[in-house]
Design an enzyme around this catalytic site. Structure first.
Site, mmCIF file in Angstrom:
data_model
loop_
_atom_site.group_PDB
_atom_site.id
_atom_site.type_symbol
_atom_site.label_atom_id
_atom_site.label_comp_id
_atom_site.label_asym_id
_atom_site.label_seq_id
_atom_site.Cartn_x
_atom_site.Cartn_y
_atom_site.Cartn_z
ATOM 1 N N LYS A 80 0.860 -1.189 0.000
ATOM 2 C CA LYS A 80 0.000 0.000 0.000
ATOM 3 C C LYS A 80 0.890 1.231 0.000
ATOM 4 C CE LYS A 80 -3.632 2.430 2.446
ATOM 5 N NZ LYS A 80 -4.697 2.362 3.459
ATOM 6 N N ARG B 40 -11.137 9.556 1.687
ATOM 7 C CA ARG B 40 -11.079 10.213 2.998
ATOM 8 C C ARG B 40 -12.284 11.139 3.172
ATOM 9 N NH1 ARG B 40 -4.500 11.198 2.861
ATOM 10 N NH2 ARG B 40 -3.988 8.967 2.737
ATOM 11 N N LYS C 95 0.867 10.162 5.490
ATOM 12 C CA LYS C 95 1.007 8.784 5.968
ATOM 13 C C LYS C 95 2.316 8.147 5.504
ATOM 14 C CE LYS C 95 -4.015 8.178 6.432
ATOM 15 N NZ LYS C 95 -5.171 7.252 6.315
ATOM 16 N N LYS D 14 -2.026 -1.550 -3.871
ATOM 17 C CA LYS D 14 -2.912 -0.382 -3.807
ATOM 18 C C LYS D 14 -2.113 0.907 -3.849
ATOM 19 C CE LYS D 14 -6.071 1.774 -0.594
ATOM 20 N NZ LYS D 14 -6.509 1.888 0.765
ATOM 21 N N SER E 267 -10.275 5.239 -4.808
ATOM 22 C CA SER E 267 -11.251 6.317 -4.991
ATOM 23 C C SER E 267 -10.806 7.350 -6.021
ATOM 24 C CB SER E 267 -11.516 6.986 -3.641
ATOM 25 O OG SER E 267 -10.314 7.488 -3.085
ATOM 26 N N TYR F 64 -14.904 0.437 -7.104
ATOM 27 C CA TYR F 64 -16.204 1.092 -6.902
ATOM 28 C C TYR F 64 -17.103 0.903 -8.120
ATOM 29 C CZ TYR F 64 -13.598 3.013 -3.052
ATOM 30 O OH TYR F 64 -12.837 3.115 -1.922
HETATM 31 C C1 PBG Z 1 -7.580 3.608 5.430
HETATM 32 C C2 PBG Z 1 -7.894 3.265 4.027
HETATM 33 C C3 PBG Z 1 -7.718 4.117 2.952
HETATM 34 C C4 PBG Z 1 -8.236 3.475 1.848
HETATM 35 C C5 PBG Z 1 -8.695 2.230 2.259
HETATM 36 N N1 PBG Z 1 -8.462 2.102 3.628
HETATM 37 C C6 PBG Z 1 -7.221 5.509 2.899
HETATM 38 C C7 PBG Z 1 -5.906 5.853 3.431
HETATM 39 O O1 PBG Z 1 -5.023 5.014 3.614
HETATM 40 O O2 PBG Z 1 -5.729 7.046 3.687
HETATM 41 C C8 PBG Z 1 -8.276 4.077 0.482
HETATM 42 C C9 PBG Z 1 -9.305 3.577 -0.444
HETATM 43 C C10 PBG Z 1 -9.590 4.468 -1.599
HETATM 44 O O3 PBG Z 1 -8.967 5.526 -1.807
HETATM 45 O O4 PBG Z 1 -10.483 4.100 -2.349
HETATM 46 N N2 PBG Z 1 -6.773 2.791 6.115
#
Ligand code: PBG
Length: 330
Positions: free
Chosen positions: A200, A210, A223, A254, A280, A319
Site C-alpha cells: 500500500k 477520505r 502517511k 494499492k 477512490s 467502486y
Molecule cells: C484507510 C484506508 C484508505 C483506503 C482504504 N483504507 C485511505 C488511506 O489510507 O488514507 C483508500 C481507499 C480508496 O482511496 O479508495 N486505512
C-alpha cells in the site's frame, strides 16, 4: 516462438470479427473478479452522495443489506465495508474501533443475518475512529507501531465476532498480520481469511475516500512513515514474503492503475491470490472525465478492469463493481 514474415502472418486476420477476437482473447473479465467497496452510515432508510465520487453513496445498514443482496444476485463474490463514523466518536485512543456494536460491525452482522451469499470483508485500520485521522495511534506526533498493532488486533477480533469472512488490514503497521493471525487462531476464528493490504503506497489517489469516510478533516500531516514510498518495487516483494509468512491468505496492491508493474511481479514471483485496489481517486478521475463527455465512461471502466486481469490480478476491489457486473451480465 517463430513468427512468419508478412504476408504469411497477418495479425489482422484474427481481429476481423468479434467472434474471432473473442476466440483468441487472452484475458477475460467476469463478475466473479470483483470485490465491491461500500460506505455505511447511521440511521435507517438513509443515503447520501459522496460528492467527489459520483455515483457512490453512503448507505444506512438496512439499505446496505439490500445493496449486498443485489451484488450477490449479480454474481459479485465479495463486498467490503467502510464506515462513515461520526466525529463525536473519534478519540485519540480509538476505542470505537473495537466496539462490538460499531457501525461497521452492525453492518457485517446484518448482511450475515440476512443470509446473503456474499463474502463480507472489513477494513482493519484506526483512521475512521482516530481524532487525528491516522491509521495508527499517535503519541507526541509519532505514529507508534506496537501499540497500534495491539489496538488493531482488538479491532480484528471484534470484526471476526461480527461475522466477517475476510479481514483487510490496511494500516501498514509492522507485525500486524502475525499478531492478528495468532489472535484469530487462539480465539476460535481459524477460518477467517486475511487479505493483507501488503503493498500500500503513500498515494495522493486516496483523497475522495477520505471524504467518503469523513477522515479528511481530521488528518494531520501525511502517511509516509507507514505507507510505502511510490518509488519502490523490491520492498513490495519483501512485504509480500513477510505477510505470507505471518499468515496472510491473499495480498493486495494499492492503488491500482499506477502500480500494475507491482501486480505483475507479485503474481509472477509468488503465485498467490493477488488483488489490486482501484482506489477512490482512480474512480473519481474516470467518472469526472466521463461526466464531462471527455471519455466514454463504460468503455474506460471495462478497459481498466481488464487491465488488472491482464497484469496478473486474480481480482479487483473497485467502486465500479456493481456497474461493471450489470454491464457484463447484459
Ligand atoms: C484507510 C484506508 C484508505 C483506503 C482504504 N483504507 C485511505 C488511506 O489510507 O488514507 C483508500 C481507499 C480508496 O482511496 O479508495 N486505512
Amino acid at each position: 516462438m517463430t513468427q512468419g514474415p508478412f504476408p504469411a502472418t497477418r495479425f489482422r486476420r484474427l481481429r476481423r470479427t468479434e467472434p474471432l477476437r473473442r476466440l483468441v482473447r487472452e484475458t477475460g473479465l467476469q463478475t466473479s473478479d470483483f470485490i465491491w467497496p461500500t460506505f455505511v452510515r447511521g440511521g435507517t432508510g438513509e443515503r447520501d452522495d459522496v460528492p467527489s465520487m459520483p455515483g457512490v453513496e453512503r448507505l444506512s445498514v438496512d439499505l446496505l443489506v439490500e445493496a449486498a443482496r443485489e451484488a450477490a444476485d449479480l454474481g459479485i463474490p465479495a463486498i467490503c465495508i467502510f464506515p462513515y463514523t461520526d466525529a463525536s466518536l473519534k478519540t485519540e485512543t480509538c476505542e470505537e474501533a473495537w466496539n462490538p456494536d460499531n457501525l461497521s460491525n452492525r453492518a457485517v452482522s446484518a448482511i450475515k443475518e440476512a443470509g446473503i451469499d456474499i463474502a463480507v470483508m472489513t477494513d482493519v485500520a484506526l483512521d475512521p475512529y482516530n481524532a487525528n485521522g491516522h491509521d495508527g495511534i499517535v503519541r507526541d506526533g509519532v505514529i507508534v507501531n506496537d501499540e497500534s498493532v495491539a489496538a488493531l488486533v482488538r479491532m480484528a477480533l471484534a470484526q471476526a465476532r461480527a461475522g466477517a469472512d475476510i479481514l483487510g488490514p490496511s494500516d501498514m503497521m509492522d507485525g500486524r498480520i502475525g499478531a492478528m493471525r495468532a489472535a484469530l487462531e487462539a480465539d476460535g476464528f481459524k477460518d477467517v481469511a486475511i487479505m493483507s493490504y501488503t503493498a500500500k503506497y503513500a498515494s495522493a489517489f486516496y483523497g475522495p475516500f477520505r471524504d467518503a469516510v469523513g477522515a479528511s478533516g481530521a488528518l494531520t500531516g501525511d502517511k509516509k512513515t507507514y505507507q510505502m514510498d511510490p518509488g519502490n518495487t523490491d520492498e513490495a516483494m519483501r512485504l509480500v514474503e513477510r505477510d505470507l509468512g505471518e499468515g496472510a491468505d491473499m495480498v493486495m496492491v494499492k492503488p491500482g492503475m499506477p502500480y500494475l508493474d507491482i501486480c505483475t511481479r507479485v503474481k509472477r514471483d509468488f503465485g498467490v491470490p493477488t488483488f489490486a485496489y482501484q482506489v477512490s481517486g482512480e474512480y473519481a478521475m474516470l467518472k469526472g472525465a466521463a461526466e464531462r463527455g471527455w471519455l466514454d465512461g463504460e468503455a474506460v471502466m471495462l478497459e481498466t478492469l481488464q487491465g488488472f486481469k491482464r497484469a496478473g490480478c486474480d481480482g479487483i476491489l473497485t467502486y465500479f463493481a456493481r456497474d461493471a457486473a450489470r454491464l457484463l451480465n447484459g
